[in-house]
Motif scaffolding. Sequence first.
Motif, mmCIF file in Angstrom:
data_model
loop_
_atom_site.group_PDB
_atom_site.id
_atom_site.type_symbol
_atom_site.label_atom_id
_atom_site.label_comp_id
_atom_site.label_asym_id
_atom_site.label_seq_id
_atom_site.Cartn_x
_atom_site.Cartn_y
_atom_site.Cartn_z
ATOM 1 N N GLN A 1 0.847 -1.150 0.081
ATOM 2 C CA GLN A 1 -0.080 0.070 0.010
ATOM 3 C C GLN A 1 0.827 1.421 -0.093
ATOM 4 O OE1 GLN A 1 -2.334 -0.431 3.394
ATOM 5 N NE2 GLN A 1 -0.724 -0.495 5.086
ATOM 6 N N TYR A 2 1.111 1.716 -1.201
ATOM 7 C CA TYR A 2 2.049 2.835 -1.405
ATOM 8 C C TYR A 2 3.222 2.698 -0.728
ATOM 9 C CZ TYR A 2 -2.141 5.674 -2.824
ATOM 10 O OH TYR A 2 -3.076 6.522 -3.650
ATOM 11 N N ASN A 3 3.943 1.539 -0.965
ATOM 12 C CA ASN A 3 5.190 1.078 -0.451
ATOM 13 C C ASN A 3 6.030 0.406 -1.594
ATOM 14 O OD1 ASN A 3 3.716 -1.165 -0.104
ATOM 15 N ND2 ASN A 3 3.797 -1.190 1.937
ATOM 16 N N LEU A 4 7.320 -0.280 -1.077
ATOM 17 C CA LEU A 4 7.984 -0.778 -2.210
ATOM 18 C C LEU A 4 8.837 -1.753 -1.429
ATOM 19 C CD1 LEU A 4 9.039 -0.733 -5.342
ATOM 20 C CD2 LEU A 4 11.014 0.810 -4.270
ATOM 21 N N SER B 1 11.678 -5.985 -7.476
ATOM 22 C CA SER B 1 11.068 -5.031 -6.417
ATOM 23 C C SER B 1 9.243 -5.183 -6.882
ATOM 24 C CB SER B 1 11.510 -3.595 -6.667
ATOM 25 O OG SER B 1 12.771 -3.601 -6.365
ATOM 26 N N ILE B 2 8.880 -5.120 -5.628
ATOM 27 C CA ILE B 2 7.277 -4.980 -5.701
ATOM 28 C C ILE B 2 6.591 -3.710 -5.075
ATOM 29 C CG2 ILE B 2 5.001 -6.011 -4.971
ATOM 30 C CD1 ILE B 2 6.371 -8.799 -4.886
ATOM 31 N N LEU B 3 5.859 -2.917 -6.206
ATOM 32 C CA LEU B 3 5.304 -1.662 -5.772
ATOM 33 C C LEU B 3 3.986 -1.896 -5.445
ATOM 34 C CD1 LEU B 3 5.563 1.295 -5.724
ATOM 35 C CD2 LEU B 3 4.853 1.418 -7.962
ATOM 36 N N GLY B 4 3.585 -1.464 -4.036
ATOM 37 C CA GLY B 4 1.953 -1.495 -3.741
ATOM 38 C C GLY B 4 1.413 -0.274 -4.345
ATOM 39 N N LYS C 1 1.731 10.956 -7.822
ATOM 40 C CA LYS C 1 2.940 11.639 -7.486
ATOM 41 C C LYS C 1 3.642 10.612 -6.294
ATOM 42 C CE LYS C 1 4.873 15.687 -4.806
ATOM 43 N NZ LYS C 1 4.547 16.944 -4.200
ATOM 44 N N LYS C 2 2.951 10.066 -5.532
ATOM 45 C CA LYS C 2 3.440 9.188 -4.445
ATOM 46 C C LYS C 2 3.941 7.635 -4.993
ATOM 47 C CE LYS C 2 4.226 7.629 -0.092
ATOM 48 N NZ LYS C 2 5.157 8.154 0.740
ATOM 49 N N LEU C 3 3.453 7.579 -6.171
ATOM 50 C CA LEU C 3 3.881 6.372 -6.629
ATOM 51 C C LEU C 3 5.503 6.682 -7.184
ATOM 52 C CD1 LEU C 3 0.800 4.819 -8.380
ATOM 53 C CD2 LEU C 3 2.086 3.830 -6.443
ATOM 54 N N ASN C 4 5.253 7.777 -8.007
ATOM 55 C CA ASN C 4 6.684 8.157 -8.597
ATOM 56 C C ASN C 4 7.703 8.370 -7.725
ATOM 57 O OD1 ASN C 4 6.587 8.532 -11.554
ATOM 58 N ND2 ASN C 4 4.883 9.832 -11.094
ATOM 59 N N GLU C 5 7.470 8.887 -6.365
ATOM 60 C CA GLU C 5 8.375 8.990 -5.282
ATOM 61 C C GLU C 5 9.055 7.774 -5.007
ATOM 62 O OE1 GLU C 5 6.342 11.060 -2.537
ATOM 63 O OE2 GLU C 5 6.588 13.086 -3.353
#
Length: 319
Positions: free
Chosen positions: A116-119, A127-130, A160-164
């Motif tokens: 959830q908004y984490n990596l 890598s798995i992006l939530g 924006k959060k996903l990009n960060e």
Amino acid sequence: MIFDSSDKRIAVVGDIHGFWTWVDTEYFSKSNYDSVIFTGDLGNNRPGNTNKIAQLVSKVLKPKYIILGNHDTTSIPQLLMEITNATPNMGYLSHTFHLLRYKKLLKDLGDSHICQYNLFEAGQGLSILGARPLSMGARFNFQVFLKSVFGISSYEESEKKLNELIHGIDFQKRDLIILAHNGPSGLGARAHDIWGCDFKSEEGDFGDKDLGDFIRKLADQDKRPKVVIAGHMHHSSRKLKVKTRIWKRKEEGILYLNPARVPRIFSDKEGNIWHHHVELIRKNGIWDAEAKYLKNGVEEIFPLPEFIEREKNRIEIKG
């Protein structure tokens, strides 16, 4: 099958909706999968069922990656408010109870990785992006909850959060898997498309704008994710009355998977019990996936029933 150190074998389980038993827990625990990925919506509408499923899932003896769906931690009144597009301020009435259910579910999921908004680093070169949790398509859902827990209240802030989160990834050395509950926009507007709308006469694209825009901008920079996984839109099409939804799509170097075969446990005319999941494999740097079906608790036995063969082959390859 022999894998070198860069190969991966991952089980992907679509929306569970109560269809999970000890057969699944034991099978995945004893399997040679490296990890298990879940697209959320663990329970059904019976009170407490989500938490019971979470407790069974937590006992799988593999690394587990789970994104919460719109049925996880939410109440029926909250879902109705989302469906009717009620004012976000009404969400404050149930927000306190929502947070309590959320904390309880995280506890019941034990050592699972909540995406959830984490990596997460998920092994060598992976890598798995939530992405955004609790999504149910059509609009930015559960604004009060997302603002309170993650500080995000719009598509723009979400993107924006996903990009960060992926800013420091070296895409030449690490493969990226994106895990969402609902899929990205931009992949078709027909009822049978991978995240197309099957419950409106006009059909339409039901994917998430923030996720779709994020992926397209990454692709423009030649930083494509290798795999995008999401469920929510079930394989059983309400509009076409048969299981027609495309579940796998390859386009411009990205593998898109929708493993939400609901119910994922079902019987055939002979009374055999089948359990569905998707096998995701990286072999020699190439990602691919195949629908898998356990028959009466054991690995699939060929020949498969004709209706299952049709499901397995609902794929689309572009470019």
